[in-house]
Motif scaffolding. Structure first.
Motif, PDB file in Angstrom:
ATOM      1  N   GLU A  77       0.833  -1.210   0.000  1.00  0.00           N
ATOM      2  CA  GLU A  77       0.000   0.000   0.000  1.00  0.00           C
ATOM      3  C   GLU A  77       0.864   1.255   0.000  1.00  0.00           C
ATOM      4  N   ILE A  78       1.927   1.243   0.801  1.00  0.00           N
ATOM      5  CA  ILE A  78       2.831   2.387   0.873  1.00  0.00           C
ATOM      6  C   ILE A  78       3.535   2.592  -0.476  1.00  0.00           C
ATOM      7  N   ALA A  79       4.014   1.477  -1.044  1.00  0.00           N
ATOM      8  CA  ALA A  79       4.703   1.563  -2.335  1.00  0.00           C
ATOM      9  C   ALA A  79       3.764   2.062  -3.428  1.00  0.00           C
ATOM     10  N   LEU A  80       2.531   1.587  -3.402  1.00  0.00           N
ATOM     11  CA  LEU A  80       1.540   2.036  -4.387  1.00  0.00           C
ATOM     12  C   LEU A  80       1.279   3.523  -4.242  1.00  0.00           C
ATOM     13  N   GLY A  81       1.186   3.981  -3.001  1.00  0.00           N
ATOM     14  CA  GLY A  81       0.931   5.396  -2.759  1.00  0.00           C
ATOM     15  C   GLY A  81       2.069   6.297  -3.210  1.00  0.00           C
ATOM     16  N   SER A  82       3.271   5.730  -3.339  1.00  0.00           N
ATOM     17  CA  SER A  82       4.430   6.525  -3.744  1.00  0.00           C
ATOM     18  C   SER A  82       4.539   6.674  -5.257  1.00  0.00           C
ATOM     19  N   ILE A  83       3.740   5.894  -6.001  1.00  0.00           N
ATOM     20  CA  ILE A  83       3.767   6.001  -7.466  1.00  0.00           C
ATOM     21  C   ILE A  83       3.032   7.273  -7.885  1.00  0.00           C
ATOM     22  N   GLU A  84       3.728   8.136  -8.591  1.00  0.00           N
ATOM     23  CA  GLU A  84       3.124   9.391  -9.024  1.00  0.00           C
ATOM     24  C   GLU A  84       2.419   9.217 -10.370  1.00  0.00           C
ATOM     25  N   GLY A  85       1.332   9.930 -10.521  1.00  0.00           N
ATOM     26  CA  GLY A  85       0.609   9.888 -11.774  1.00  0.00           C
ATOM     27  C   GLY A  85      -0.101   8.565 -12.001  1.00  0.00           C
ATOM     28  N   THR A  86      -0.325   8.251 -13.265  1.00  0.00           N
ATOM     29  CA  THR A  86      -1.023   7.022 -13.635  1.00  0.00           C
ATOM     30  C   THR A  86      -0.042   5.857 -13.689  1.00  0.00           C
ATOM     31  N   PRO A  87      -0.283   4.796 -12.915  1.00  0.00           N
ATOM     32  CA  PRO A  87       0.636   3.643 -12.946  1.00  0.00           C
ATOM     33  C   PRO A  87       0.613   2.982 -14.314  1.00  0.00           C
ATOM     34  N   ASP A  88       1.764   2.443 -14.719  1.00  0.00           N
ATOM     35  CA  ASP A  88       1.818   1.616 -15.922  1.00  0.00           C
ATOM     36  C   ASP A  88       2.422   0.270 -15.546  1.00  0.00           C
ATOM     37  N   VAL A  89       2.584  -0.605 -16.521  1.00  0.00           N
ATOM     38  CA  VAL A  89       3.092  -1.948 -16.242  1.00  0.00           C
ATOM     39  C   VAL A  89       4.495  -1.890 -15.662  1.00  0.00           C
ATOM     40  N   ASP A  90       5.331  -0.964 -16.161  1.00  0.00           N
ATOM     41  CA  ASP A  90       6.694  -0.828 -15.639  1.00  0.00           C
ATOM     42  C   ASP A  90       6.676  -0.482 -14.152  1.00  0.00           C
ATOM     43  N   SER A 142      -7.545  -3.533  -7.344  1.00  0.00           N
ATOM     44  CA  SER A 142      -8.626  -2.678  -7.849  1.00  0.00           C
ATOM     45  C   SER A 142      -8.219  -1.209  -7.832  1.00  0.00           C
ATOM     46  N   THR A 143      -7.461  -0.813  -6.809  1.00  0.00           N
ATOM     47  CA  THR A 143      -6.986   0.571  -6.710  1.00  0.00           C
ATOM     48  C   THR A 143      -6.033   0.901  -7.844  1.00  0.00           C
ATOM     49  N   VAL A 144      -5.134  -0.037  -8.148  1.00  0.00           N
ATOM     50  CA  VAL A 144      -4.204   0.153  -9.271  1.00  0.00           C
ATOM     51  C   VAL A 144      -4.980   0.328 -10.577  1.00  0.00           C
ATOM     52  N   LEU A 145      -5.935  -0.557 -10.811  1.00  0.00           N
ATOM     53  CA  LEU A 145      -6.730  -0.473 -12.038  1.00  0.00           C
ATOM     54  C   LEU A 145      -7.514   0.830 -12.103  1.00  0.00           C
ATOM     55  N   LEU A 146      -8.076   1.257 -10.971  1.00  0.00           N
ATOM     56  CA  LEU A 146      -8.849   2.494 -10.933  1.00  0.00           C
ATOM     57  C   LEU A 146      -7.975   3.682 -11.316  1.00  0.00           C
ATOM     58  N   ARG A 147      -6.755   3.692 -10.814  1.00  0.00           N
ATOM     59  CA  ARG A 147      -5.835   4.787 -11.151  1.00  0.00           C
ATOM     60  C   ARG A 147      -5.433   4.751 -12.616  1.00  0.00           C
ATOM     61  N   MET A 148      -5.596   3.594 -13.236  1.00  0.00           N
ATOM     62  CA  MET A 148      -5.302   3.464 -14.667  1.00  0.00           C
ATOM     63  C   MET A 148      -6.553   3.696 -15.509  1.00  0.00           C
ATOM     64  N   GLY A 149      -7.662   4.020 -14.833  1.00  0.00           N
ATOM     65  CA  GLY A 149      -8.907   4.261 -15.546  1.00  0.00           C
ATOM     66  C   GLY A 149      -9.597   3.000 -15.996  1.00  0.00           C
ATOM     67  N   ARG A 150      -9.350   1.895 -15.273  1.00  0.00           N
ATOM     68  CA  ARG A 150      -9.910   0.610 -15.662  1.00  0.00           C
ATOM     69  C   ARG A 150     -10.581  -0.059 -14.462  1.00  0.00           C
ATOM     70  N   LYS A 151     -11.342  -1.106 -14.731  1.00  0.00           N
ATOM     71  CA  LYS A 151     -11.964  -1.897 -13.679  1.00  0.00           C
ATOM     72  C   LYS A 151     -11.903  -3.366 -14.071  1.00  0.00           C
ATOM     73  N   SER A 152     -11.834  -4.235 -13.085  1.00  0.00           N
ATOM     74  CA  SER A 152     -11.722  -5.669 -13.350  1.00  0.00           C
ATOM     75  C   SER A 152     -13.038  -6.220 -13.889  1.00  0.00           C
ATOM     76  N   THR A 153     -12.913  -7.212 -14.760  1.00  0.00           N
ATOM     77  CA  THR A 153     -14.104  -7.904 -15.255  1.00  0.00           C
ATOM     78  C   THR A 153     -14.387  -9.146 -14.408  1.00  0.00           C
ATOM     79  N   LEU A 154     -13.521  -9.413 -13.425  1.00  0.00           N
ATOM     80  CA  LEU A 154     -13.689 -10.544 -12.518  1.00  0.00           C
ATOM     81  C   LEU A 154     -14.146 -10.044 -11.157  1.00  0.00           C
ATOM     82  N   SER A 155     -14.625 -10.962 -10.337  1.00  0.00           N
ATOM     83  CA  SER A 155     -14.933 -10.595  -8.962  1.00  0.00           C
ATOM     84  C   SER A 155     -13.633 -10.279  -8.240  1.00  0.00           C
ATOM     85  N   ASP A 156     -13.703  -9.509  -7.162  1.00  0.00           N
ATOM     86  CA  ASP A 156     -12.502  -9.153  -6.408  1.00  0.00           C
ATOM     87  C   ASP A 156     -11.771 -10.397  -5.906  1.00  0.00           C
TER      88      ASP A 156
END
Length: 202
Positions: A77-90, A142-156
């Motif tokens: 969670e901390i590492a995710l929060g440190s990513i600036e802008g829209t996350p990408d695969v890299d 789900s948070t990562v996908l949301l920041r990328m403007g996407r949502k999962s097609t599977l259940s959580d």
């Protein structure tokens, strides 16, 4: 500080040291080869400290796994929060790579628990902690996908299982020097981002 609070604090510290010691012992000897004396010696305690906190080594193993799963998710969670802008695969791959050392420990512990359960199927499964881990992991994905403007097609739950299975398998492959699996993990991450999700609003 009252006597009750001091006693509670001492108990918490004792359990934390036992958990830390058990992590070392389980990782080195495996659960089947570990003994109570190994754990208390590593922690600097007597057997009395163990029995005043745990009823069995199985109970201690479950707490060790729960503690490491919680720590791993917190760091993620901390590492995710440190990513600036829209996350990408890299960025996602860098995050996963940074978590490898902790993930290795969790992989070993959960593998030991699965082996124990296979040998002793009559014992109750470690379900609640596993469900909690899955819920938190699914929330992170789900948070990562949301920041990328996407949502999962599977259940959580399904999404969390897919991520956990492939990521933990990649941990084992990485430490067994199967370098080609790094590319496979990236393909899986891309498949999750692009194949198992869709743009929000679609």
């Amino acid at each position: 500080m009252s006597e009750t609070n001091m006693s509670l604090r001492k108990r918490v510290n004792t359990r934390a040291r036992l958990v830390e010691a058990a992590t070392v012992v389980f990782a080195e000897k495996g659960f089947a080869g570990a003994r109570i004396d190994d754990v208390v010696h590593q922690a600097g305690f007597t057997r009395g400290a163990f029995y005043s906190n745990y009823s069995s080594m199985q109970e201690l193993l479950r707490e060790v796994i729960a503690a490491h799963a919680a720590t791993l998710l917190q760091h993620a969670e901390i590492a995710l929060g440190s990513i600036e802008g829209t996350p990408d695969v890299d960025a996602i791959m860098e995050l996963l790579d940074a978590l490898r050392p902790e993930s290795r420990t969790l992989y070993i512990l959960t593998a030991e628990y699965r082996l124990y359960r296979l040998r002793h199927p009559e014992e109750g499964a470690f379900q609640e902690a596993r469900r909690e881990f899955g819920r938190t992991l699914a929330k992170l994905v789900s948070t990562v996908l949301l920041r990328m403007g996407r949502k999962s097609t599977l259940s959580d739950d399904t999404l969390a299982d897919v991520v956990a299975v492939f990521y933990l398998d990649s941990i084992a492959s990485h430490y067994l020097e199967r370098e080609d699996d790094a590319g496979l993990l990236r393909q899986v991450v891309e498949a999750i981002v692009l194949g198992l999700s869709e743009p929000i609003g679609q």
